[in-house]
Design a protein around this motif. Structure first.
Motif, PDB file in Angstrom:
ATOM      1  N   TYR A 184       0.833  -1.204   0.000  1.00  9.83           N
ATOM      2  CA  TYR A 184       0.000   0.000   0.000  1.00  9.83           C
ATOM      3  C   TYR A 184       0.873   1.263   0.000  1.00  9.83           C
ATOM      4  CZ  TYR A 184      -3.762  -3.192   1.351  1.00  9.83           C
ATOM      5  OH  TYR A 184      -4.657  -4.218   1.390  1.00  9.83           O
ATOM      6  N   GLY A 185       1.840   1.316   0.907  1.00 11.07           N
ATOM      7  CA  GLY A 185       2.706   2.490   1.003  1.00 11.07           C
ATOM      8  C   GLY A 185       3.525   2.704  -0.257  1.00 11.07           C
ATOM      9  N   GLY A 186       4.061   1.624  -0.831  1.00  8.97           N
ATOM     10  CA  GLY A 186       4.847   1.750  -2.053  1.00  8.97           C
ATOM     11  C   GLY A 186       4.021   2.253  -3.227  1.00  8.97           C
ATOM     12  N   ALA A 187       2.799   1.739  -3.358  1.00  5.33           N
ATOM     13  CA  ALA A 187       1.930   2.203  -4.443  1.00  5.33           C
ATOM     14  C   ALA A 187       1.612   3.685  -4.287  1.00  5.33           C
ATOM     15  CB  ALA A 187       0.641   1.380  -4.460  1.00  5.33           C
ATOM     16  N   PHE A 188       1.354   4.118  -3.051  1.00 10.46           N
ATOM     17  CA  PHE A 188       1.064   5.537  -2.829  1.00 10.46           C
ATOM     18  C   PHE A 188       2.267   6.405  -3.160  1.00 10.46           C
ATOM     19  CE2 PHE A 188       1.155   9.325  -0.187  1.00 10.46           C
ATOM     20  CZ  PHE A 188      -0.085   9.883  -0.435  1.00 10.46           C
ATOM     21  N   LEU A 189       3.454   5.978  -2.738  1.00  7.80           N
ATOM     22  CA  LEU A 189       4.653   6.772  -3.003  1.00  7.80           C
ATOM     23  C   LEU A 189       4.946   6.861  -4.502  1.00  7.80           C
ATOM     24  CD1 LEU A 189       7.020   5.611  -0.123  1.00  7.80           C
ATOM     25  CD2 LEU A 189       5.852   7.803  -0.357  1.00  7.80           C
ATOM     26  N   ILE A 190       4.710   5.799  -5.240  1.00  9.81           N
ATOM     27  CA  ILE A 190       4.945   5.825  -6.688  1.00  9.81           C
ATOM     28  C   ILE A 190       3.983   6.798  -7.366  1.00  9.81           C
ATOM     29  CG2 ILE A 190       4.790   4.452  -8.798  1.00  9.81           C
ATOM     30  CD1 ILE A 190       5.831   2.077  -7.198  1.00  9.81           C
ATOM     31  N   VAL A 191       2.698   6.734  -6.997  1.00 13.42           N
ATOM     32  CA  VAL A 191       1.714   7.660  -7.571  1.00 13.42           C
ATOM     33  C   VAL A 191       2.029   9.093  -7.166  1.00 13.42           C
ATOM     34  CG1 VAL A 191      -0.723   8.290  -7.592  1.00 13.42           C
ATOM     35  CG2 VAL A 191      -0.059   5.889  -7.699  1.00 13.42           C
ATOM     36  N   GLY A 192       2.403   9.298  -5.887  1.00 16.79           N
ATOM     37  CA  GLY A 192       2.739  10.645  -5.428  1.00 16.79           C
ATOM     38  C   GLY A 192       3.956  11.209  -6.135  1.00 16.79           C
ATOM     39  N   LEU A 193       4.961  10.365  -6.367  1.00 14.39           N
ATOM     40  CA  LEU A 193       6.154  10.818  -7.078  1.00 14.39           C
ATOM     41  C   LEU A 193       5.823  11.187  -8.522  1.00 14.39           C
ATOM     42  CD1 LEU A 193       9.208  11.246  -6.884  1.00 14.39           C
ATOM     43  CD2 LEU A 193       9.519   8.859  -7.591  1.00 14.39           C
ATOM     44  N   ALA A 194       4.951  10.409  -9.163  1.00 10.96           N
ATOM     45  CA  ALA A 194       4.537  10.734 -10.531  1.00 10.96           C
ATOM     46  C   ALA A 194       3.800  12.075 -10.568  1.00 10.96           C
ATOM     47  CB  ALA A 194       3.650   9.616 -11.083  1.00 10.96           C
ATOM     48  N   LEU A 195       2.922  12.324  -9.613  1.00  7.44           N
ATOM     49  CA  LEU A 195       2.215  13.601  -9.552  1.00  7.44           C
ATOM     50  C   LEU A 195       3.180  14.765  -9.303  1.00  7.44           C
ATOM     51  CD1 LEU A 195      -0.965  12.611  -7.493  1.00  7.44           C
ATOM     52  CD2 LEU A 195      -0.838  13.136  -9.938  1.00  7.44           C
ATOM     53  N   LEU A 196       4.182  14.528  -8.458  1.00  4.61           N
ATOM     54  CA  LEU A 196       5.172  15.574  -8.182  1.00  4.61           C
ATOM     55  C   LEU A 196       5.923  15.950  -9.459  1.00  4.61           C
ATOM     56  CD1 LEU A 196       7.506  15.706  -5.107  1.00  4.61           C
ATOM     57  CD2 LEU A 196       8.431  16.141  -7.368  1.00  4.61           C
ATOM     58  N   ILE A 197       6.317  14.960 -10.239  1.00  4.68           N
ATOM     59  CA  ILE A 197       7.039  15.225 -11.484  1.00  4.68           C
ATOM     60  C   ILE A 197       6.157  15.986 -12.468  1.00  4.68           C
ATOM     61  CG2 ILE A 197       8.135  14.128 -13.486  1.00  4.68           C
ATOM     62  CD1 ILE A 197       9.033  11.885 -11.611  1.00  4.68           C
ATOM     63  N   VAL A 198       4.905  15.554 -12.626  1.00  9.92           N
ATOM     64  CA  VAL A 198       3.985  16.250 -13.531  1.00  9.92           C
ATOM     65  C   VAL A 198       3.769  17.689 -13.082  1.00  9.92           C
ATOM     66  CG1 VAL A 198       1.600  16.307 -14.359  1.00  9.92           C
ATOM     67  CG2 VAL A 198       2.839  14.133 -14.268  1.00  9.92           C
ATOM     68  N   ASN A 199       3.571  17.894 -11.779  1.00 10.37           N
ATOM     69  CA  ASN A 199       3.382  19.251 -11.250  1.00 10.37           C
ATOM     70  C   ASN A 199       4.614  20.119 -11.485  1.00 10.37           C
ATOM     71  OD1 ASN A 199       1.909  21.257  -9.804  1.00 10.37           O
ATOM     72  ND2 ASN A 199       3.164  20.818  -7.995  1.00 10.37           N
ATOM     73  N   TYR A 200       5.777  19.536 -11.295  1.00 11.75           N
ATOM     74  CA  TYR A 200       7.032  20.261 -11.513  1.00 11.75           C
ATOM     75  C   TYR A 200       7.159  20.699 -12.974  1.00 11.75           C
ATOM     76  CZ  TYR A 200      12.058  21.256 -11.446  1.00 11.75           C
ATOM     77  OH  TYR A 200      13.294  21.852 -11.552  1.00 11.75           O
ATOM     78  N   LEU A 201       6.865  19.794 -13.901  1.00 12.29           N
ATOM     79  CA  LEU A 201       6.968  20.121 -15.321  1.00 12.29           C
ATOM     80  C   LEU A 201       5.942  21.174 -15.733  1.00 12.29           C
ATOM     81  CD1 LEU A 201       7.559  16.534 -16.788  1.00 12.29           C
ATOM     82  CD2 LEU A 201       9.244  18.357 -16.422  1.00 12.29           C
ATOM     83  N   LEU A 202       4.720  21.093 -15.206  1.00 12.63           N
ATOM     84  CA  LEU A 202       3.696  22.074 -15.543  1.00 12.63           C
ATOM     85  C   LEU A 202       4.079  23.467 -15.045  1.00 12.63           C
ATOM     86  CD1 LEU A 202       0.425  20.053 -14.866  1.00 12.63           C
ATOM     87  CD2 LEU A 202       1.367  20.716 -17.088  1.00 12.63           C
TER      88      LEU A 202
END
Length: 386
Positions: free
Chosen positions: A16-34
């Protein structure tokens, strides 16, 4: 080295924790690029801003074409440096704040994952707890899991159905043992009586007496075997009731009753009996000690000895002299109808059930039985009891 055991709860939490961290990291990268794409471009914005800045420093307005190149270049460099620092500060702040927020959210996700895994695995813990508490005398325990009709409830219901079938099977076995005890012993007792009456007849010839002795001998051996099988079946079923039993007093009684047997065999019985109380069935425990002492006397030699030790750790140790026992042959001695010689019919002293009954009784009391060859022959049998 024992391998590291990771519980299912820990694995689910990590999932559960790993899946959340992977999704959160993907959102962080997208937010950074935007955000990075929306910030002003350094080259284009610097040139325009530089022209405006130079115009504002003049005393009168002028066209951008009349601005001196040196002044424009200097202003462009200053504006470009400011914009670069601004972009860097904004993106750095965004990155670090996002990472801190992701770490906090990840910790909360792990905590919530741990709680969710506990809730998901609660029915499995109920099944495990019920299985550990099951014994032959309390097969009426059931899980009776409440909740939605899902896979876990189906597993619990299947386990309860299996317990129902086991309870019926054990009840049938108990009735069989009780009936066999009566049906098998009664004919043997009748046969023994008829043979003894025939031998007591004054007109009986030598052939009849010899045949009668052989029949009585065979009858006694059959009685010992049936009694051993019934005790083995009873101990395999578990204990119907428990109570405090002084193991040292049981051993003292057995040693006194075996004194004549030891004298006839030319064997000396020694003992060290310290107070030891165990919880169990006094009849089965007495049979355990009796089997060990009788075996130690029977499979011995003239002038040999038997030593019984009670009260230490393990609870009971019986040593004896006798023939050498190969180390690889010891485990087979705890199997029914197994003897050191491997002959099932030639040895009439015992039925070959002594040590198998000992092991079964020890296990019924939550203990264990083990043996090893003695240094000067014979066996050293150790019984561990809680």
């Amino acid at each position: 080295m024992k391998p590291l055991r990771i519980s299912v709860r820990t694995k689910l939490t990590a999932l559960y924790g790993g899946a959340f961290l992977i999704v959160g990291l993907a959102l962080l990268i997208v937010n950074y690029l935007l955000v990075s794409s929306k910030l002003p471009d350094t080259a284009a914005f610097a040139d325009t801003a530089a022209g405006i800045s130079v115009q504002r420093t003049q005393a009168y307005p002028m066209d951008s074409a009349t601005i001196m190149p040196a002044e424009r270049a200097q202003a462009t460099q200053l504006v470009a440096t400011s914009i670069t620092e601004y972009r860097s500060d904004v993106l750095s702040t965004l990155l670090w704040q996002s990472l801190v927020a992701l770490a906090i959210a990840g910790a909360l996700a792990v905590l919530l994952g741990w709680l969710m895994a506990s809730r998901v695995l609660r029915p499995l813990h109920a099944i495990t707890s019920t299985a550990r508490k099951l014994e032959v005398e309390n097969l009426d325990r059931r899980i009776d899991l409440d909740g939605p009709d899902d896979e876990l409830k189906e597993l619990a219901d299947t386990f309860d159905g299996m317990l129902d079938r086991l309870a019926v099977s054990f009840d049938s076995q108990k009735r069989f043992v009780a009936n066999a005890s009566h049906e098998l012993r009664t004919p043997l007792a009748v046969q023994r009586t008829l043979v003894e009456v025939a031998m007591a007849d004054p007109d009986a010839g030598p052939e009849v007496r010899k045949l009668g002795e052989h029949l009585i001998y065979t009858n006694e051996r059959s009685e010992r075997m049936i009694e051993g099988l019934l005790v083995l079946a009873r101990s395999d079923r578990g204990l119907a009731a428990r109570g405090p039993v002084r193991l040292d007093e049981v051993a003292a009684t057995v040693i006194r009753s075996a004194a004549a047997m030891a004298e006839d065999a030319g064997v000396t019985v020694e003992s060290r009996l310290r107070p030891r109380t165990v919880s169990g069935d006094p009849v089965l425990l007495e049979r355990l000690v009796t089997n060990l002492v009788h075996n130690a006397i029977t499979y011995n030699r003239k002038g040999g000895w038997v030593h019984v030790d009670i009260g230490g750790d393990p609870a009971l140790v019986v040593r004896n002299t006798g023939p050498q026992v190969p180390l690889d042959a010891v485990p087979a001695l705890f199997e029914p109808f197994r003897r050191l010689s491997g002959d099932r019919t030639g040895d009439s002293r015992n039925a070959g059930l002594g040590l198998s009954i000992v092991r079964s009784i020890a296990q019924a009391h939550g203990g264990a039985a083990g043996a090893e060859p003695g240094g000067r022959g014979g066996l050293v049998v150790r019984i561990r009891l809680p």
